[in-house]
Motif scaffolding. Structure first.
Motif, mmCIF file in Angstrom:
data_model
loop_
_atom_site.group_PDB
_atom_site.id
_atom_site.type_symbol
_atom_site.label_atom_id
_atom_site.label_comp_id
_atom_site.label_asym_id
_atom_site.label_seq_id
_atom_site.Cartn_x
_atom_site.Cartn_y
_atom_site.Cartn_z
ATOM 1 N N LYS A 9 1.005 -1.274 0.060
ATOM 2 C CA LYS A 9 -0.032 0.024 0.055
ATOM 3 C C LYS A 9 0.977 1.077 0.007
ATOM 4 N N VAL A 15 -7.696 5.567 2.016
ATOM 5 C CA VAL A 15 -8.724 4.506 1.725
ATOM 6 C C VAL A 15 -10.094 5.037 1.714
ATOM 7 N N LYS A 16 -10.404 6.247 2.083
ATOM 8 C CA LYS A 16 -11.726 6.721 2.023
ATOM 9 C C LYS A 16 -12.129 7.457 0.801
ATOM 10 N N ASN A 72 -13.676 -8.101 5.741
ATOM 11 C CA ASN A 72 -12.740 -7.509 6.771
ATOM 12 C C ASN A 72 -11.423 -6.693 5.986
ATOM 13 N N ASP A 73 -11.479 -6.640 4.683
ATOM 14 C CA ASP A 73 -10.355 -5.740 4.052
ATOM 15 C C ASP A 73 -11.247 -4.576 3.739
ATOM 16 N N GLU A 74 -10.450 -3.329 4.233
ATOM 17 C CA GLU A 74 -10.859 -2.104 4.188
ATOM 18 C C GLU A 74 -11.244 -1.565 2.710
ATOM 19 N N LEU A 75 -10.110 -2.039 1.939
ATOM 20 C CA LEU A 75 -9.992 -1.589 0.608
ATOM 21 C C LEU A 75 -11.212 -1.996 -0.218
ATOM 22 N N LYS A 77 -14.273 -2.299 0.582
ATOM 23 C CA LYS A 77 -15.556 -1.726 1.499
ATOM 24 C C LYS A 77 -15.712 -0.290 0.502
ATOM 25 N N GLN A 78 -14.571 0.017 -0.251
ATOM 26 C CA GLN A 78 -14.767 1.491 -0.850
ATOM 27 C C GLN A 78 -15.520 1.349 -2.219
#
Length: 283
Positions: A9, A15-16, A72-75, A77-78
């Protein structure tokens, strides 16, 4: 069980705010990976790779593992500007375009694998080539991804590898033989005389299995191991036994150099660019 194999990364990545970027996804029964491309700067800024330690011998287990990763992976969820997907399996066949008939998809794939009446078949028309890749996608995963992203484009991994390698090496003066290495299998691609001469997937467990498939294919195509160039890509290093075995029998062996049209954040190593060649060249 799911194991995260690698996480790359950009240090300053927000990430938002990824809504202007592109998301590439790739999966098989053995794993799931994705990467993020900054479309404005044509630069890859993130890549995550997960291994499925237990083999996914059912669609239900595969969807459970991928669903867990998304949870579980924040990326993942975007929101993204665009999404593309690659299916990796051996449920495919290549058909010369002049012989291709859209009404005979099941007949084509049945030459290589068992096809059931309920199987859903699709095809990719390879760019600037008279070749069609006919395959059985993971329909349940496509349905899951539709729920996540509403729209995406998908293709078979054979399409990605053939299109990209042929675009770069089509006019090579000597035959090129490529081995795209993965866990327990590899794709063998042969380009000569400005055309794709061979493409197939082989499962193997030993370095002796590997070199047998390579040399047998070369013999069938009348390629001299003293003259053709052999290039590794995928999960491979010069220190690996597989590399040493190839070098024992083939004069010109090397690792594929990065010739991507995209740039990479400094977090990506040269090994990363070669290991994840197919997903980094998917879009």
């Amino acid at each position: 069980m799911i194991q995260q194999k690698i996480k790359i990364k950009k240090n300053s990545l927000d990430v938002k705010h990824l809504e202007n970027n592109h998301l590439s996804i790739q999966f098989s029964l053995g794993g799931f990976s994705f990467c993020v491309l900054d479309r404005e700067n044509n630069t890859f800024i993130a890549l995550n790779d997960y291994d499925f330690v237990e083999p996914n011998n059912s669609p239900q287990r595969l969807i459970a593992n991928i669903s867990s990763i998304f949870g579980n992976d924040e990326l993942l969820k975007q929101h993204y500007n665009s999404v593309s997907v690659t299916h990796i399996n051996d449920l495919f066949t290549l058909v010369p375009k002049p012989l291709f008939n859209e009404d005979r998809l099941q007949d084509y794939v049945s030459f290589n694998t068992k096809v059931y009446p309920q199987d859903y078949l699709v095809f990719d028309e390879l760019k600037n080539m008279d070749i069609v890749s006919v395959f059985i996608p993971f329909v349940n995963i496509n349905n899951f991804l539709i729920d996540q992203f509403s729209h995406f484009e998908y293709k078979h991994n054979s399409t990605v590898l053939i299109e990209n390698l042929l675009a770069i090496y089509k006019y090579s003066l000597v035959p090129k033989v490529f081995a795209h290495m993965a866990n327990g299998h590899f794709e063998l691609i042969v380009i000569a005389n400005k055309k794709l001469q061979f493409y197939n997937t082989f499962k193997f467990s030993t370095k002796e299995d590997f070199i047998y498939y390579v040399l047998f294919t070369a013999e069938q195509l009348k390629l001299n191991p003293e003259k053709f160039e052999f290039l590794f890509l995928g999960s491979i290093e010069k220190t690996d036994d597989i590399f040493a075995m190839a070098y024992k029998y083939i004069r010109n062996v090397s690792l594929l150099e990065n010739r991507s049209k995209y740039s990479f954040d400094e977090a990506f190593s040269e090994t990363d660019k070669r290991t994840y060649y197919s997903i980094l060249n998917q879009y």
